[in-house]
Design an enzyme around this catalytic site. Structure first.
Site, PDB file in Angstrom:
ATOM      1  N   ASP A  32       0.935  -1.050  -0.046  1.00  0.00           N
ATOM      2  CA  ASP A  32      -0.025   0.062  -0.074  1.00  0.00           C
ATOM      3  C   ASP A  32       0.621   1.305  -0.068  1.00  0.00           C
ATOM      4  O   ASP A  32       1.919   1.353   0.729  1.00  0.00           O
ATOM      5  CB  ASP A  32      -0.856   0.007   1.162  1.00  0.00           C
ATOM      6  CG  ASP A  32      -1.948   1.038   1.002  1.00  0.00           C
ATOM      7  OD1 ASP A  32      -1.681   2.059   0.918  1.00  0.00           O
ATOM      8  OD2 ASP A  32      -3.098   0.723   1.177  1.00  0.00           O
ATOM      9  N   ASN A  88     -12.977  -2.838   2.837  1.00  0.00           N
ATOM     10  CA  ASN A  88     -14.095  -1.990   2.783  1.00  0.00           C
ATOM     11  C   ASN A  88     -14.818  -2.121   1.663  1.00  0.00           C
ATOM     12  O   ASN A  88     -14.416  -2.330   0.582  1.00  0.00           O
ATOM     13  CB  ASN A  88     -13.708  -0.514   2.963  1.00  0.00           C
ATOM     14  CG  ASN A  88     -12.711  -0.410   4.079  1.00  0.00           C
ATOM     15  OD1 ASN A  88     -12.909  -0.717   5.318  1.00  0.00           O
ATOM     16  ND2 ASN A  88     -11.386   0.299   4.094  1.00  0.00           N
ATOM     17  N   GLN A  95     -14.326   2.776   1.596  1.00  0.00           N
ATOM     18  CA  GLN A  95     -13.768   2.226   0.551  1.00  0.00           C
ATOM     19  C   GLN A  95     -13.532   3.425  -0.684  1.00  0.00           C
ATOM     20  O   GLN A  95     -14.381   4.351  -0.705  1.00  0.00           O
ATOM     21  CB  GLN A  95     -14.636   1.222  -0.372  1.00  0.00           C
ATOM     22  CG  GLN A  95     -13.942   0.637  -1.710  1.00  0.00           C
ATOM     23  CD  GLN A  95     -14.781  -0.363  -2.109  1.00  0.00           C
ATOM     24  OE1 GLN A  95     -16.002  -0.443  -2.002  1.00  0.00           O
ATOM     25  NE2 GLN A  95     -14.360  -0.935  -3.257  1.00  0.00           N
ATOM     26  N   HIS A 101     -10.243  -5.045  -2.882  1.00  0.00           N
ATOM     27  CA  HIS A 101      -8.955  -5.293  -2.378  1.00  0.00           C
ATOM     28  C   HIS A 101      -8.967  -5.883  -0.861  1.00  0.00           C
ATOM     29  O   HIS A 101     -10.033  -5.253  -0.266  1.00  0.00           O
ATOM     30  CB  HIS A 101      -8.057  -4.295  -2.645  1.00  0.00           C
ATOM     31  CG  HIS A 101      -8.574  -2.915  -1.734  1.00  0.00           C
ATOM     32  ND1 HIS A 101      -9.553  -2.374  -2.746  1.00  0.00           N
ATOM     33  CD2 HIS A 101      -8.262  -2.244  -1.019  1.00  0.00           C
ATOM     34  CE1 HIS A 101     -10.019  -1.284  -2.246  1.00  0.00           C
ATOM     35  NE2 HIS A 101      -9.087  -1.075  -1.060  1.00  0.00           N
ATOM     36  N   HIS A 103      -6.972  -5.590   2.743  1.00  0.00           N
ATOM     37  CA  HIS A 103      -5.934  -5.125   3.253  1.00  0.00           C
ATOM     38  C   HIS A 103      -5.260  -6.070   4.140  1.00  0.00           C
ATOM     39  O   HIS A 103      -5.942  -6.847   5.099  1.00  0.00           O
ATOM     40  CB  HIS A 103      -6.317  -3.912   4.434  1.00  0.00           C
ATOM     41  CG  HIS A 103      -6.761  -2.783   3.518  1.00  0.00           C
ATOM     42  ND1 HIS A 103      -5.989  -1.538   3.314  1.00  0.00           N
ATOM     43  CD2 HIS A 103      -7.924  -2.432   3.012  1.00  0.00           C
ATOM     44  CE1 HIS A 103      -6.589  -0.634   2.579  1.00  0.00           C
ATOM     45  NE2 HIS A 103      -7.912  -0.992   2.398  1.00  0.00           N
TER      46      HIS A 103
HETATM   47  P1  5GP Z   1      -9.587   1.359   0.600  1.00  0.00           P
HETATM   48  O1  5GP Z   1      -9.957   2.702   1.433  1.00  0.00           O
HETATM   49  O2  5GP Z   1     -10.271   1.437  -0.637  1.00  0.00           O
HETATM   50  O3  5GP Z   1     -10.164   0.186   1.361  1.00  0.00           O
HETATM   51  O4  5GP Z   1      -7.996   1.389   0.291  1.00  0.00           O
HETATM   52  C1  5GP Z   1      -7.528   1.904  -0.824  1.00  0.00           C
HETATM   53  C2  5GP Z   1      -5.846   1.733  -0.303  1.00  0.00           C
HETATM   54  O5  5GP Z   1      -5.099   1.670  -1.720  1.00  0.00           O
HETATM   55  C3  5GP Z   1      -5.543   2.855   0.496  1.00  0.00           C
HETATM   56  O6  5GP Z   1      -4.788   2.314   1.502  1.00  0.00           O
HETATM   57  C4  5GP Z   1      -4.556   3.452  -0.467  1.00  0.00           C
HETATM   58  O7  5GP Z   1      -3.341   4.103   0.307  1.00  0.00           O
HETATM   59  C5  5GP Z   1      -4.243   2.479  -1.371  1.00  0.00           C
HETATM   60  N1  5GP Z   1      -3.613   3.142  -2.555  1.00  0.00           N
HETATM   61  C6  5GP Z   1      -4.417   3.989  -3.363  1.00  0.00           C
HETATM   62  N2  5GP Z   1      -3.845   4.009  -4.649  1.00  0.00           N
HETATM   63  C7  5GP Z   1      -2.894   3.276  -4.792  1.00  0.00           C
HETATM   64  C8  5GP Z   1      -1.791   3.247  -5.972  1.00  0.00           C
HETATM   65  O8  5GP Z   1      -1.765   3.975  -6.912  1.00  0.00           O
HETATM   66  N3  5GP Z   1      -0.616   2.314  -5.379  1.00  0.00           N
HETATM   67  C9  5GP Z   1      -0.628   1.879  -4.166  1.00  0.00           C
HETATM   68  N4  5GP Z   1       0.274   1.056  -3.876  1.00  0.00           N
HETATM   69  N5  5GP Z   1      -1.760   1.785  -3.175  1.00  0.00           N
HETATM   70  C10 5GP Z   1      -2.635   2.601  -3.530  1.00  0.00           C
END
Ligand code: 5GP
Ligand code: ZN
Length: 136
Positions: A32, A88, A95, A101, A103
């Site tokens: 991440d 999420n 999300q 995805h 985590h």
């Molecule tokens: P969500 O909030 O949708 O469950 O989590 C999205 C996660 O994706 C966040 O923790 C954010 O830091 C990560 N993320 C978003 N864009 C990118 C990216 O371009 N590359 C990587 N490696 N992580 C990303």
């Protein structure tokens, strides 16, 4: 398979580079870019599904099998003491990227993170109401 303008489709399929911990035909596991702790990783299916509602049942099973494999190896390598698995669904639930995805968040002593919720007070009657609503 890929969806236009989906960043995780592009990362999962190698069009945009990311730090990859693991890859097979179905999945890529990346670090991440805004980690909660050292080693915070994301399991991405290569095919596009918005969330767990859309994810096919069999793939959902494969995600959890891979999560188990990953956390065993990550614990060995990163010497973490625990893990939070977070997933999420929907913007209200936090999300931000609408490609499924999971985590994998390693936990270390005094890592300063708090992942969780504030428990609400509830009566036995309220709990029963919820159970009955679901059973209806
Ligand atoms: P969500 O909030 O949708 O469950 O989590 C999205 C996660 O994706 C966040 O923790 C954010 O830091 C990560 N993320 C978003 N864009 C990118 C990216 O371009 N590359 C990587 N490696 N992580 C990303
Ligand atoms: Zn996607």
């Amino acid at each position: 398979m890929g969806q236009d303008n989906c960043i995780f489709c592009k990362i999962a399929n190698g069009e945009i580079p990311a730090r990859t911990l693991y890859e097979d035909e179905q999945f890529r596991v990346i670090l991440d870019q805004g980690p909660a702790t050292k080693g915070h990783a994301l399991i991405l299916p290569k095919a596009h599904y918005r969330d767990l509602f859309e994810l096919p049942e069999e793939l959902a099973g494969d995600v959890m099998k891979l999560a188990k494999k990953m956390i065993i190896k990550m614990r060995e390598k990163f010497k973490c003491e625990g893990f939070n698995l977070v997933q999420n669904n929907g913007d209200l639930a936090g999300q931000t990227v609408f490609h499924f995805h999971l985590h994998l968040i390693p936990r270390y002593g005094a890592d300063g993170q708090k992942i969780g919720w504030k428990p609400q007070e509830v009566t036995p009657e309220e709990l029963e109401e919820v159970r009955a609503q679901f059973a209806d």
